[in-house]
Design an enzyme around this catalytic site. Sequence first.
Site, PDB file in Angstrom:
ATOM      1  N   LYS A  81     -16.127  98.837  73.035  1.00 17.94           N
ATOM      2  CA  LYS A  81     -16.913  99.706  73.933  1.00 17.94           C
ATOM      3  C   LYS A  81     -16.043 100.201  75.073  1.00 17.94           C
ATOM      4  O   LYS A  81     -15.038  99.588  75.434  1.00 17.94           O
ATOM      5  CB  LYS A  81     -18.136  98.968  74.507  1.00 17.94           C
ATOM      6  CG  LYS A  81     -17.841  97.727  75.371  1.00 17.94           C
ATOM      7  CD  LYS A  81     -17.540  97.997  76.839  1.00 17.94           C
ATOM      8  CE  LYS A  81     -17.223  96.705  77.594  1.00 17.94           C
ATOM      9  NZ  LYS A  81     -16.426  96.921  78.814  1.00 17.94           N
TER      10      LYS A  81
ATOM     11  N   ASP B 255     -22.041  91.334  77.562  1.00 17.45           N
ATOM     12  CA  ASP B 255     -21.715  92.508  76.739  1.00 17.45           C
ATOM     13  C   ASP B 255     -22.045  92.302  75.260  1.00 17.45           C
ATOM     14  O   ASP B 255     -21.882  93.228  74.466  1.00 17.45           O
ATOM     15  CB  ASP B 255     -20.216  92.827  76.853  1.00 17.45           C
ATOM     16  CG  ASP B 255     -19.823  93.328  78.233  1.00 17.45           C
ATOM     17  OD1 ASP B 255     -20.724  93.604  79.054  1.00 17.45           O
ATOM     18  OD2 ASP B 255     -18.610  93.444  78.487  1.00 17.45           O
TER      19      ASP B 255
HETATM   20  O1  C5P Z   1     -21.306  87.540  80.856  1.00 13.42           O
HETATM   21  P1  C5P Z   1     -19.849  87.363  80.686  1.00 13.42           P
HETATM   22  O2  C5P Z   1     -19.474  85.947  80.328  1.00 13.42           O
HETATM   23  O3  C5P Z   1     -19.209  88.352  79.750  1.00 13.42           O
HETATM   24  O4  C5P Z   1     -19.217  87.655  82.102  1.00 13.42           O
HETATM   25  C1  C5P Z   1     -17.871  87.342  82.384  1.00 13.42           C
HETATM   26  C2  C5P Z   1     -17.681  87.296  83.885  1.00 13.42           C
HETATM   27  O5  C5P Z   1     -17.818  88.613  84.423  1.00 13.42           O
HETATM   28  C3  C5P Z   1     -18.674  86.457  84.642  1.00 13.42           C
HETATM   29  O6  C5P Z   1     -18.257  85.128  84.710  1.00 13.42           O
HETATM   30  C4  C5P Z   1     -18.663  87.112  86.026  1.00 13.42           C
HETATM   31  O7  C5P Z   1     -17.554  86.694  86.769  1.00 13.42           O
HETATM   32  C5  C5P Z   1     -18.456  88.576  85.688  1.00 13.42           C
HETATM   33  N1  C5P Z   1     -19.720  89.333  85.621  1.00 13.42           N
HETATM   34  C6  C5P Z   1     -20.423  89.596  86.770  1.00 13.42           C
HETATM   35  N2  C5P Z   1     -21.583  90.311  86.705  1.00 13.42           N
HETATM   36  C7  C5P Z   1     -22.038  90.787  85.526  1.00 13.42           C
HETATM   37  C8  C5P Z   1     -21.338  90.537  84.325  1.00 13.42           C
HETATM   38  C9  C5P Z   1     -20.172  89.810  84.404  1.00 13.42           C
HETATM   39  O8  C5P Z   1     -20.010  89.187  87.862  1.00 13.42           O
HETATM   40  N3  C5P Z   1     -23.146  91.481  85.504  1.00 13.42           N
END
Ligand code: C5P
Length: 309
Positions: free
Chosen positions: A11, A147
């Site tokens: 993406k 994601d």
């Molecule tokens: O959800 P995911 O594990 O992919 O997110 C990775 C990191 O990205 C999280 O630990 C956070 O630090 C950051 N993040 C965030 N806000 C979001 C999505 C991700 O701060 N909405």
Amino acid sequence: MTAVSVRVPAKVNLQLGVGPIRDDGYHDLVNVFHAVSLFDEVTAGDAPSLEVSVQAAPYSRVDVGGVPVDGGNLAAKAAGLVAARLGVEPRVAIRIRKAIPVAGGMAGGSADAAAALVACARLWDDRDNPALTRDDLVELGAELGSDVPFAVLGGTAVGVGRGERLTPALTRGTFHWVFATADGGLSTPAVYAECDRIRAAQGEAAAQPVVSEALMTALATGDAKGLGAALANDLQAAALSLRPSLGRVLDAGLDLGAAGALVSGSGPTCAFLAETEEDAGELAEALDGTGVARQILRAQGPVPGAAVV
Ligand code: C5P
């Protein structure tokens, strides 16, 4: 059935509006996801126990060195979730063939998790009377990462909340992209933290992001020029702060006539939109000639999400 292969797209974020940090450490987002034709392939096959292997896809120059090949791989966690939901043991070999840059801001790890959800559901669920619908897999995906749900669905969609609550967006036609990959990845949490740090240093309180009307109109009318002008990423300043050389990459693409340019997600991959397929070919060749990137890749979007091949 003893093995299932699933193809899953990368993406690019057409708009990544980052709001204030929440109590749970995440940020409220307006995240316009767009799936592009750069694919990983994940095969789930019967095995004595859970195993993970990772290779670069044929003809791909992806550096897979940093990808975990144990239970820490998001695809392995996905297999565990599906197994638990269906009440089976996760006796599966997950083989990942990567063409999506690793830690590149194109959600490659999330894509592999989405593919593993779809592959394991097909491997273990009853095909005539499935216990898990695609909506269930989207919901399981949200447990794995912000994601992952989008990688199950694909297309173009607006994500709110952490980015996991999705609404499909109306689009027309095909958009032509050029991607410039970089040596070494960027850590997503580090880029979010840098975004917070820059905002605090500037005394800037983050507002709740809103969907760009100009962007939605450009998507709905297939207007590449309008879309290029509306591309926006609130993480871009943070990615540039951590990796200043990306500024030269973006400038190079714009100087060469790209309709729009931005850092993809948390970077370091840079994305360039071309007005036509022919323009994309010329832009890719010219960018390659500048030597600013590790590799220049072409792709088009939108494309569907994780699908059995
Ligand atoms: O959800 P995911 O594990 O992919 O997110 C990775 C990191 O990205 C999280 O630990 C956070 O630090 C950051 N993040 C965030 N806000 C979001 C999505 C991700 O701060 N909405």
